[in-house]
Design a protein around this motif. Structure first.
Motif, PDB file in Angstrom:
ATOM      1  N   GLY A  14      10.910   3.438   6.062  1.00  0.00           N
ATOM      2  CA  GLY A  14      12.236   2.838   6.024  1.00  0.00           C
ATOM      3  C   GLY A  14      12.267   1.424   5.495  1.00  0.00           C
ATOM      4  O   GLY A  14      13.216   0.681   5.763  1.00  0.00           O
ATOM      5  N   GLY A  15      11.261   1.011   4.767  1.00  0.00           N
ATOM      6  CA  GLY A  15      11.241  -0.334   4.197  1.00  0.00           C
ATOM      7  C   GLY A  15      10.652  -1.386   5.113  1.00  0.00           C
ATOM      8  O   GLY A  15      10.874  -2.584   4.894  1.00  0.00           O
ATOM      9  N   SER A  16       9.903  -0.992   6.105  1.00  0.00           N
ATOM     10  CA  SER A  16       9.303  -1.947   7.038  1.00  0.00           C
ATOM     11  C   SER A  16       8.409  -2.940   6.305  1.00  0.00           C
ATOM     12  O   SER A  16       7.586  -2.564   5.472  1.00  0.00           O
ATOM     13  CB  SER A  16       8.470  -1.198   8.091  1.00  0.00           C
ATOM     14  N   LEU A  17       8.559  -4.230   6.623  1.00  0.00           N
ATOM     15  CA  LEU A  17       7.721  -5.261   6.004  1.00  0.00           C
ATOM     16  C   LEU A  17       6.346  -5.334   6.649  1.00  0.00           C
ATOM     17  O   LEU A  17       5.459  -6.034   6.146  1.00  0.00           O
ATOM     18  CB  LEU A  17       8.414  -6.629   6.107  1.00  0.00           C
ATOM     19  N   ASN A  18       6.160  -4.617   7.738  1.00  0.00           N
ATOM     20  CA  ASN A  18       4.863  -4.598   8.417  1.00  0.00           C
ATOM     21  C   ASN A  18       4.528  -3.185   8.889  1.00  0.00           C
ATOM     22  O   ASN A  18       4.607  -2.875  10.082  1.00  0.00           O
ATOM     23  CB  ASN A  18       4.874  -5.565   9.617  1.00  0.00           C
ATOM     24  N   PRO A  19       4.149  -2.307   7.955  1.00  0.00           N
ATOM     25  CA  PRO A  19       3.801  -0.933   8.342  1.00  0.00           C
ATOM     26  C   PRO A  19       2.634  -0.925   9.325  1.00  0.00           C
ATOM     27  O   PRO A  19       1.772  -1.805   9.288  1.00  0.00           O
ATOM     28  CB  PRO A  19       3.407  -0.288   7.004  1.00  0.00           C
ATOM     29  N   SER A  20       2.591   0.087  10.157  1.00  0.00           N
ATOM     30  CA  SER A  20       1.549   0.150  11.183  1.00  0.00           C
ATOM     31  C   SER A  20       0.179   0.425  10.560  1.00  0.00           C
ATOM     32  O   SER A  20       0.067   0.903   9.433  1.00  0.00           O
ATOM     33  CB  SER A  20       1.872   1.262  12.182  1.00  0.00           C
ATOM     34  N   THR A  21      -0.846   0.120  11.326  1.00  0.00           N
ATOM     35  CA  THR A  21      -2.220   0.367  10.877  1.00  0.00           C
ATOM     36  C   THR A  21      -2.438   1.849  10.593  1.00  0.00           C
ATOM     37  O   THR A  21      -3.091   2.214   9.611  1.00  0.00           O
ATOM     38  CB  THR A  21      -3.212  -0.099  11.961  1.00  0.00           C
ATOM     39  N   LYS A  22      -1.878   2.702  11.428  1.00  0.00           N
ATOM     40  CA  LYS A  22      -2.025   4.144  11.254  1.00  0.00           C
ATOM     41  C   LYS A  22      -1.452   4.592   9.913  1.00  0.00           C
ATOM     42  O   LYS A  22      -2.072   5.379   9.183  1.00  0.00           O
ATOM     43  CB  LYS A  22      -1.317   4.876  12.398  1.00  0.00           C
ATOM     44  N   VAL A  23      -0.258   4.092   9.575  1.00  0.00           N
ATOM     45  CA  VAL A  23       0.399   4.484   8.327  1.00  0.00           C
ATOM     46  C   VAL A  23      -0.418   4.018   7.130  1.00  0.00           C
ATOM     47  O   VAL A  23      -0.669   4.773   6.183  1.00  0.00           O
ATOM     48  CB  VAL A  23       1.830   3.901   8.275  1.00  0.00           C
ATOM     49  N   LYS A  24      -0.855   2.759   7.152  1.00  0.00           N
ATOM     50  CA  LYS A  24      -1.619   2.216   6.016  1.00  0.00           C
ATOM     51  C   LYS A  24      -2.959   2.919   5.867  1.00  0.00           C
ATOM     52  O   LYS A  24      -3.409   3.185   4.734  1.00  0.00           O
ATOM     53  CB  LYS A  24      -1.802   0.708   6.192  1.00  0.00           C
ATOM     54  N   THR A  25      -3.590   3.224   6.970  1.00  0.00           N
ATOM     55  CA  THR A  25      -4.873   3.924   6.911  1.00  0.00           C
ATOM     56  C   THR A  25      -4.700   5.334   6.329  1.00  0.00           C
ATOM     57  O   THR A  25      -5.504   5.784   5.504  1.00  0.00           O
ATOM     58  CB  THR A  25      -5.501   4.011   8.313  1.00  0.00           C
ATOM     59  N   THR A  26      -3.643   6.018   6.766  1.00  0.00           N
ATOM     60  CA  THR A  26      -3.372   7.364   6.249  1.00  0.00           C
ATOM     61  C   THR A  26      -3.188   7.333   4.740  1.00  0.00           C
ATOM     62  O   THR A  26      -3.770   8.145   4.006  1.00  0.00           O
ATOM     63  CB  THR A  26      -2.113   7.952   6.914  1.00  0.00           C
ATOM     64  N   TRP A  27      -2.386   6.384   4.259  1.00  0.00           N
ATOM     65  CA  TRP A  27      -2.144   6.299   2.821  1.00  0.00           C
ATOM     66  C   TRP A  27      -3.399   5.867   2.067  1.00  0.00           C
ATOM     67  O   TRP A  27      -3.620   6.275   0.923  1.00  0.00           O
ATOM     68  CB  TRP A  27      -0.987   5.351   2.525  1.00  0.00           C
ATOM     69  N   GLY A  28      -4.222   5.049   2.683  1.00  0.00           N
ATOM     70  CA  GLY A  28      -5.476   4.653   2.040  1.00  0.00           C
ATOM     71  C   GLY A  28      -6.378   5.850   1.793  1.00  0.00           C
ATOM     72  O   GLY A  28      -6.960   6.005   0.710  1.00  0.00           O
ATOM     73  N   ILE A  29      -6.485   6.711   2.781  1.00  0.00           N
ATOM     74  CA  ILE A  29      -7.317   7.914   2.650  1.00  0.00           C
ATOM     75  C   ILE A  29      -6.745   8.860   1.596  1.00  0.00           C
ATOM     76  O   ILE A  29      -7.472   9.406   0.758  1.00  0.00           O
ATOM     77  CB  ILE A  29      -7.442   8.615   4.017  1.00  0.00           C
ATOM     78  N   ILE A  30      -5.417   9.061   1.620  1.00  0.00           N
ATOM     79  CA  ILE A  30      -4.778   9.955   0.638  1.00  0.00           C
ATOM     80  C   ILE A  30      -4.929   9.396  -0.773  1.00  0.00           C
ATOM     81  O   ILE A  30      -5.176  10.144  -1.730  1.00  0.00           O
ATOM     82  CB  ILE A  30      -3.297  10.152   0.988  1.00  0.00           C
ATOM     83  N   LEU A  31      -4.806   8.078  -0.917  1.00  0.00           N
ATOM     84  CA  LEU A  31      -4.928   7.448  -2.230  1.00  0.00           C
ATOM     85  C   LEU A  31      -6.303   7.707  -2.837  1.00  0.00           C
ATOM     86  O   LEU A  31      -6.427   8.089  -4.005  1.00  0.00           O
ATOM     87  CB  LEU A  31      -4.682   5.944  -2.094  1.00  0.00           C
ATOM     88  N   VAL A  32      -7.333   7.529  -2.042  1.00  0.00           N
ATOM     89  CA  VAL A  32      -8.691   7.767  -2.526  1.00  0.00           C
ATOM     90  C   VAL A  32      -8.914   9.251  -2.807  1.00  0.00           C
ATOM     91  O   VAL A  32      -9.555   9.625  -3.803  1.00  0.00           O
ATOM     92  CB  VAL A  32      -9.717   7.240  -1.506  1.00  0.00           C
ATOM     93  N   ALA A  33      -8.367  10.116  -1.951  1.00  0.00           N
ATOM     94  CA  ALA A  33      -8.522  11.563  -2.157  1.00  0.00           C
ATOM     95  C   ALA A  33      -7.828  12.008  -3.447  1.00  0.00           C
ATOM     96  O   ALA A  33      -8.381  12.805  -4.222  1.00  0.00           O
ATOM     97  CB  ALA A  33      -7.944  12.323  -0.963  1.00  0.00           C
ATOM     98  N   ALA A  34      -6.620  11.494  -3.694  1.00  0.00           N
ATOM     99  CA  ALA A  34      -5.900  11.851  -4.912  1.00  0.00           C
ATOM    100  C   ALA A  34      -6.643  11.357  -6.151  1.00  0.00           C
ATOM    101  O   ALA A  34      -6.732  12.064  -7.166  1.00  0.00           O
ATOM    102  CB  ALA A  34      -4.488  11.263  -4.883  1.00  0.00           C
TER     103      ALA A  34
END
Length: 501
Positions: free
Chosen positions: A420-440
């Motif tokens: 939703g445009g959060s200026l401070n996404p949670s650690t869980k969200v950023k970690t999830t996207w980090g893993i998906i980014l590397v996998a992609a």
């Protein structure tokens, strides 16, 4: 948004693992169709974005602040510039610094290669791909996002920039679709940069200590750097990204001036001046060139220029959101001038020094710089200079820090877009996207290498282009409405005598 986006991204990764050959074939077919059928469209819209950005600089909107009237910039100008580069083109400057100018020199868009004329032409087209057009595209998206976020209090989402056009519809299925398109464009655009980075780190280590240049090694490199950027991502934008961005710029400045001094200095200064005149004289013609009567020249334009326009457009949600996040408090005029002109000048100087050195070595000393692969050309040039090993070590270090900040910034932006445009996404969200980014990234590299990364970019950028065009209309509409509400006797309050630095 988070669940749907992650689910779709995970599905793409799964398809790449289960049927990589079929995925590669489907994406290659899509790429060929888009390049051949929409090359004219990319050329026109890239030129339009440049003209639109120029209009914003000189327009009546220039004094409007990207923020409330009393807001001030969060970062000093030097730190601000450093963060622009770390989120933007860092890895690409190193990967293509020598290889692109030398490629255009040996195989120019028109005429005979490996000549003095093709040397200037090659440098000129490199400037085209990394210059005013590219940064104008970034500036427009970042401006629209910053205006809606900091001036109007809207969420930091691509869909929010379309509110002046679509109204409340941006909160429904249309808005969600826009944001999902932005997520995938970001995912593929950043994946290309990370793929290039892992390939060049591998090439540098192969040159220095003989490590094999192999896909498995590149995956190992990505695994190590994944840990580093996840640590950085979870320290926050004002710590990890800020400090690493300043480190990047410090190393890059040292590397640049070392190359300028050790290389053919006078030749490079003359090359810069000559290319500047040629670039200014031919800017619009290069940006609209398609060669309808020559298939070879047309293929060159599709493979280079059209690809770059698609790459920059695919990066706009990522780079645009990041630039918007760090640009609060700047006026539209200051913001647009800085985001377009300063990075363009730096890119031009960088390519002239690195690419110009490669051209000099081949043109005057007969060395086969153009015969090297894209990822090894830079290290081959280092071999011909004093302190070559030291330069290689510095370069690997710089690619690594750029890798970390690019991925770090990407996980932050993907987190913003799916919460939703959060200026401070949670650690869980950023970690999830980090893993998906590397996998992609891994899936795209395994299914087609650099070509696979390019395919994903070109295909994902097409729908996003229409979103950015709508964004331009919405931005002008919103700014006109604001000036209308203020009235002729009530100029913008934020136009003060004292500018924030």
């Amino acid at each position: 948004m988070f669940k749907v986006s992650v689910g779709l991204a995970a599905l793409f990764v799964l398809i790449g693992v289960v049927i990589p050959t079929q995925l590669a074939e489907a994406m290659n077919s899509a790429q060929a169709f888009v390049q051949e059928s929409f090359g004219w469209f990319y050329q026109l819209v890239a030129t339009f974005f440049l003209l639109f950005a120029a209009f914003m600089i000189f327009s009546k909107y220039g004094k409007i602040k990207l923020g409330t009237p009393e807001s001030k910039p969060d970062y000093s100008r030097p730190t601000w510039f450093a963060m622009l580069f770390s989120a933007g083109m860092g890895i690409g400057l190193l990967f293509y610094g020598v290889s692109e100018p030398i490629a255009h020199f040996s195989a120019p868009p028109m005429g005979e290669g490996s000549t003095e004329t093709s040397a200037i032409m090659g440098m000129r087209y490199t400037w085209l791909h990394w210059g005013l057009h590219a940064w104008a595209i970034y500036a427009i998206v970042a401006m629209a996002l910053a205006y809606q976020k900091f001036r109007k209090g809207a969420p930091g989402l691509m869909s929010a920039t379309l509110y002046p056009v679509l109204g409340e519809k941006v909160k429904g299925p249309i808005g969600h679709t826009v944001d999902i398109v932005a997520v995938f464009a970001t995912l593929f655009g950043v994946a290309a940069s990370l793929g290039l980075g892992s390939q060049q780190i591998n090439a540098g280590l192969s040159y220095l200590i003989g490590i094999p240049d192999h896909f498995g090694i590149q995956m190992a490199i990505m695994g190590i750097i994944t840990v580093l950027f996840l640590i950085s991502a979870n320290t926050g934008i004002s710590k990890g990204i800020k400090y690493l961005s300043n480190t990047n710029m410090s190393i890059a400045v040292v590397l640049f001036f070392t190359m300028l001094i050790l290389g053919p200095t006078l030749f490079l200064l003359n090359m810069f001046t000559t290319t500047l005149g040629s670039y200014a004289q031919n800017l619009l013609q290069m940006g609209l060139r398609l060669s309808p009567f020559d298939e070879t020249e047309a293929a060159w334009t599709q493979g280079w220029t059209v690809f770059y326009w698609a790459w920059w457009i695919s990066w706009t949600p990522f780079v645009g959101m990041f630039i918007a996040r760090v640009s609060k408090g700047r006026t539209i005029r200051e913001f647009t001038v800085a985001v377009i002109l300063v990075p363009t000048l730096v890119c031009a100087m960088w390519f002239t020094v690195f690419g110009g050195t490669g051209i000099f070595l081949e043109l005057t000393q007969g060395l086969d710089v153009s015969g090297q692969s894209l990822e090894t050309a830079l290290f081959f040039v280092y071999q011909q200079l004093p302190l070559g090993v030291l330069l290689s070590i510095l370069t690997i270090a710089l690619i690594t820090t750029f890798f970390v900040t690019s991925a770090d910034s990407a996980t932050f932006v993907l987190g913003m877009m799916t919460t939703g445009g959060s200026l401070n996404p949670s650690t869980k969200v950023k970690t999830t996207w980090g893993i998906i980014l590397v996998a992609a990234t891994s899936v795209l590299m395994a299914s087609g290498g650099l070509a696979g990364l390019q395919t994903a970019i070109i295909v994902s950028a097409l729908p996003l282009t229409f979103i950015v065009l709508t964004m331009c209309y919405g931005l002008v509409k919103a700014l006109n409405q604001e000036l209308k509400e203020q009235g002729p006797l009530n100029p913008p309050q934020e136009v003060g005598k004292k500018k924030a630095s």
